[in-house]
Design a protein around this motif. Structure first.
Motif: not given
Length: 388
Positions: A360-369
């Motif tokens: 949850a805290e990983e930066p810069g991730i697009d969870w819609s991908a």
């Protein structure tokens, strides 16, 4: 240091920090919070209050466990809340009044938790020490639909050090409660880390199913029940339900397997109260109840507070909201598709909550991908299986 070892080290440090924070919260004492603009809560700030106990126990033997940490002063709301006033509005339908009762549980709270065994059923029984803890938490409305309401609890703890100075705020995503109107099925806990789909009782007209989820959004327990409203009184009582041992118990007890009990949620002018009555049960080899050790009563008070700094919790929830939405979607799809679910305690030496909290805290991730969705499903597959 290669990237793999760096990630391993980061994961270990994160797990250690999160574990320490949860341990601190679990050990927080009910006498710990301050109280401003209200009556004094006791001459000795370290003295624990307990009145409903075992009168003939040796003095001191039944002192509550749960720690003695102190928190920042809080200001209690003393006037009826707008949510309470909306709940009292005349002329609304029964379902709408139910919905307003559920939604009135959202908001800013000081919480206190009291649990005590009241009856023992085994030869030579000796009661366990009562448990008391406290917290400050905000309850957010995640979903508000006609037949579905989701409420997410976020702890924001301002704990004082021994010298009286304040630590940095501790923010932890806490439990979640979903309310589903006239749901036909629900997944219930069966012991041994198993949940199975079952039909809600035949007469479910006007009933709400409450599903409670762990800090990592994995299932905890579900139960059906009906809200009752009379004049200034609104309360929901659940059917009997099975649930896993809570953190306050599994961290110190290994002598029973499941809690079986009922819940009451009752709305007050300035908050709400959850009451529990539980049996502590040992299962036999076939998953049935073999022995009942004790009955336990629990009382959680949610009291509205004002002028508290919730920004750390707001920031966390806004930052991690896309990830947790994906986790909720995973479980929703799983519950729709699967009748039998088993959730492992650990995978590769890591608990699910530490793994998901770190993701949850990983930066810069697009969870819609789609690639990230596949990554989440691969992680969940390490913990969740579906027996035939």
């Amino acid at each position: 240091m290669n990237l793999f070892r760096l990630k391993q080290r980061k994961s270990a440090l994160f797990a250690a920090a999160l574990g320490a924070a949860l341990a601190l919260l679990a050990s927080a004492g009910v006498r710990g919070y301050g109280q401003a603009d209200n009556e004094d809560i006791g001459a000795d700030a370290n003295e624990r209050q307990y009145t409903f106990s075992w009168q003939h126990a040796v003095s001191g033997d039944m002192a509550p466990r749960g720690g003695t940490t102190q928190g920042a002063e809080v200001i209690l709301v003393t006037e009826p809340s707008p949510e309470w006033l909306r709940l009292q509005e005349p002329g609304i339908s029964k379902k709408e009044r139910d919905r307003r009762a559920i939604l009135s549980m959202a908001g800013p709270y000081r919480t206190s938790f009291d649990f005590i065994e009241t009856i023992g059923f085994t030869h030579g029984y000796a009661p366990s020490n009562p448990y008391q803890s406290w917290g400050t938490e905000y309850v957010y409305v995640v979903t508000d639909k006609p037949d579905m309401i989701q409420l997410q609890h976020i702890l924001v703890m301002e704990v004082k050090k021994e010298d009286g100075s304040a630590m940095d705020p501790i923010v932890v995503k806490h439990w979640r409660q979903d309310w589903m109107f006239e749901a036909p099925t629900m997944h219930t806990f069966k012991g041994n880390r198993e949940w199975k789909k079952q039909a809600v009782r035949a007469e479910r007209r006007g009933h709400w199913v409450q599903a409670v989820y762990q800090v990592d959004d994995s299932p905890r327990y579900t139960a059906a029940g009906e809200w009752q409203h009379t004049a200034n009184f609104s309360s929901w009582k659940s059917d009997e339900t099975w649930r896993p041992l809570p953190r306050r118990e599994f961290s110190v007890r290994q002598d029973y397997d499941v809690l079986i009990g009922t819940n009451h949620h009752t709305i007050t002018p300035t908050g709400w109260v959850q009451e529990e009555q539980n049996l502590k049960v040992v299962l036999n080899g076939r998953g049935g109840a073999a022995e009942v050790l004790a009955r336990e009563n629990g009382l959680a008070r949610y009291e509205r507070i004002a002028e508290f700094n919730w920004l750390p919790g707001d920031d966390y929830w806004e930052r991690t909201k896309p990830f947790w939405a994906k986790v909720r979607a995973y479980w929703s799809e799983t519950f729709t598709r699967e009748d039998h679910i088993v959730i492992a305690k650990q995978a590769d030496g890591a608990y699910m909550f530490t793994t998901l909290f770190q993701m949850a805290e990983e930066p810069g991730i697009d969870w819609s991908a789609s690639s990230e969705q596949a990554n989440l499903e691969a992680v969940m597959a390490r913990y969740v299986t579906f027996p035939p």
